[in-house]
Design an enzyme around this catalytic site. Structure first.
Site, mmCIF file in Angstrom:
data_model
loop_
_atom_site.group_PDB
_atom_site.id
_atom_site.type_symbol
_atom_site.label_atom_id
_atom_site.label_comp_id
_atom_site.label_asym_id
_atom_site.label_seq_id
_atom_site.Cartn_x
_atom_site.Cartn_y
_atom_site.Cartn_z
ATOM 1 N N GLY A 154 6.965 18.844 -13.098
ATOM 2 C CA GLY A 154 7.144 19.339 -14.467
ATOM 3 C C GLY A 154 8.231 20.378 -14.654
ATOM 4 O O GLY A 154 8.886 20.419 -15.695
ATOM 5 N N ASP A 196 6.171 24.671 -15.405
ATOM 6 C CA ASP A 196 6.394 24.155 -16.761
ATOM 7 C C ASP A 196 5.458 24.781 -17.792
ATOM 8 O O ASP A 196 5.892 25.276 -18.819
ATOM 9 C CB ASP A 196 6.287 22.616 -16.805
ATOM 10 C CG ASP A 196 4.989 22.070 -16.194
ATOM 11 O OD1 ASP A 196 4.164 22.866 -15.684
ATOM 12 O OD2 ASP A 196 4.792 20.838 -16.225
ATOM 13 N N ASP A 240 -1.956 26.507 -18.381
ATOM 14 C CA ASP A 240 -3.042 26.078 -19.250
ATOM 15 C C ASP A 240 -4.268 26.913 -18.868
ATOM 16 O O ASP A 240 -4.369 28.073 -19.253
ATOM 17 C CB ASP A 240 -3.201 24.569 -18.986
ATOM 18 C CG ASP A 240 -4.099 23.872 -19.977
ATOM 19 O OD1 ASP A 240 -4.094 24.235 -21.139
ATOM 20 O OD2 ASP A 240 -4.816 22.935 -19.563
ATOM 21 N N PHE A 263 -1.430 19.008 -26.948
ATOM 22 C CA PHE A 263 -0.775 18.411 -25.789
ATOM 23 C C PHE A 263 0.693 18.154 -26.126
ATOM 24 O O PHE A 263 1.021 17.598 -27.159
ATOM 25 C CB PHE A 263 -1.472 17.110 -25.378
ATOM 26 C CG PHE A 263 -1.172 16.761 -23.961
ATOM 27 C CD1 PHE A 263 -1.908 17.334 -22.930
ATOM 28 C CD2 PHE A 263 -0.113 15.919 -23.644
ATOM 29 C CE1 PHE A 263 -1.600 17.061 -21.599
ATOM 30 C CE2 PHE A 263 0.196 15.643 -22.317
ATOM 31 C CZ PHE A 263 -0.550 16.208 -21.302
ATOM 32 N N ASP A 294 4.943 15.773 -19.036
ATOM 33 C CA ASP A 294 4.630 14.343 -19.165
ATOM 34 C C ASP A 294 3.240 14.087 -19.721
ATOM 35 O O ASP A 294 2.375 14.965 -19.716
ATOM 36 C CB ASP A 294 4.705 13.679 -17.796
ATOM 37 C CG ASP A 294 3.508 14.071 -16.923
ATOM 38 O OD1 ASP A 294 3.239 15.275 -16.784
ATOM 39 O OD2 ASP A 294 2.820 13.167 -16.400
HETATM 40 P P1 IMP Z 1 -3.713 24.632 -15.271
HETATM 41 O O1 IMP Z 1 -4.114 24.697 -13.824
HETATM 42 O O2 IMP Z 1 -4.900 24.260 -16.125
HETATM 43 O O3 IMP Z 1 -3.011 25.864 -15.772
HETATM 44 O O4 IMP Z 1 -2.770 23.368 -15.397
HETATM 45 C C1 IMP Z 1 -1.417 23.434 -15.518
HETATM 46 C C2 IMP Z 1 -0.858 22.017 -15.419
HETATM 47 O O5 IMP Z 1 -1.497 21.155 -16.377
HETATM 48 C C3 IMP Z 1 0.604 21.985 -15.775
HETATM 49 O O6 IMP Z 1 1.432 22.212 -14.650
HETATM 50 C C4 IMP Z 1 0.760 20.591 -16.352
HETATM 51 O O7 IMP Z 1 1.005 19.665 -15.315
HETATM 52 C C5 IMP Z 1 -0.578 20.263 -16.965
HETATM 53 N N1 IMP Z 1 -0.586 20.453 -18.443
HETATM 54 C C6 IMP Z 1 -1.338 21.327 -19.145
HETATM 55 N N2 IMP Z 1 -1.102 21.230 -20.469
HETATM 56 C C7 IMP Z 1 -0.155 20.267 -20.613
HETATM 57 C C8 IMP Z 1 0.537 19.698 -21.759
HETATM 58 O O8 IMP Z 1 0.339 20.062 -22.939
HETATM 59 N N3 IMP Z 1 1.447 18.726 -21.480
HETATM 60 C C9 IMP Z 1 1.720 18.299 -20.214
HETATM 61 N N4 IMP Z 1 1.101 18.800 -19.131
HETATM 62 C C10 IMP Z 1 0.176 19.772 -19.322
#
Ligand code: IMP
Length: 181
Positions: free
Chosen positions: A44, A102, A105, A154, A161
């Site tokens: 990403g 990238d 979340d 999203f 992606d």
């Molecule tokens: P976390 O561990 O929940 O912070 O996840 C982060 C990862 O979730 C990012 O590196 C992305 O690969 C994916 N992700 C979270 N939200 C989105 C989105 O809106 N679009 C695309 N990928 C996302």
């Protein structure tokens, strides 16, 4: 579920100008002489990283390395273990490191990754993310550089992606479900 592209959330012009601002902040904080290792988290962050590094001055001492990781767990909860698919080529011991991601979340992947990298004893470890979906955070992560705070929608494009698609878009866009016929 099938999705299609919807509206532009962040235009290419806004991204480009924010990328320039972040690069300027990095130069200000790091100075020109200390070696700086920029670690991109695949896949990403690849698009963001390649634009960001090209905004850094030519005579800055910059190295680039990549890592590919996934946070292990069941569907909804991360277990606290980061699986490394592709590791860094070089040691970061004693180096000034900026991890480029990238989007943050829940923050679980990044916080696990930071623990792992801290164990390799860099001299400093900072985080640079393009997008911050702060309302979804489950664990606190300190973001040293952040492009944009985004709502809980999203998004795809500029490296992000959905099921491997749309990473190549120049703008960051939302997606909507395709109506069942
Ligand atoms: P976390 O561990 O929940 O912070 O996840 C982060 C990862 O979730 C990012 O590196 C992305 O690969 C994916 N992700 C979270 N939200 C989105 C989105 O809106 N679009 C695309 N990928 C996302």
């Amino acid at each position: 579920m099938e999705y299609k592209l919807d509206k532009i959330m962040i235009s290419r012009e806004k991204i480009a100008s924010r990328v320039r601002e972040i690069a300027a902040e990095i130069v200000k904080d790091n100075g020109m002489n200390d070696e700086l290792v920029i670690v991109g988290i695949l896949t990403g962050a690849a698009v963001f990283l390649t634009d960001l590094v090209r905004e850094l001055p030519e005579d800055m001492n910059v190295k680039i390395d990549f890592m590919s990781v996934a946070s292990y767990g069941n569907d909804t909860k991360s277990s606290g273990v980061v699986r490394i698919y592709h590791d860094l080529k070089n040691s970061i011991e004693g180096k000034n490191v900026i991890v480029v991601e990238d989007i943050v979340d829940s923050g679980l992947t990044l916080s696990h990754l930071l623990k792992l990298l801290e164990g390799r004893h860099p001299s400093s470890l900072k985080v640079c993310v393009l997008l911050d979906k702060y309302s979804r955070r489950e664990t606190e992560v300190k973001l040293d550089y952040c492009g944009f705070q985004v709502p809980d929608e999203f998004v795809v494009g500029y490296g992000l992606d959905y099921a491997g698609r749309w990473r190549h878009l120049k703008d960051i866009k939302t997606v909507v479900p395709v109506e069942a016929k």
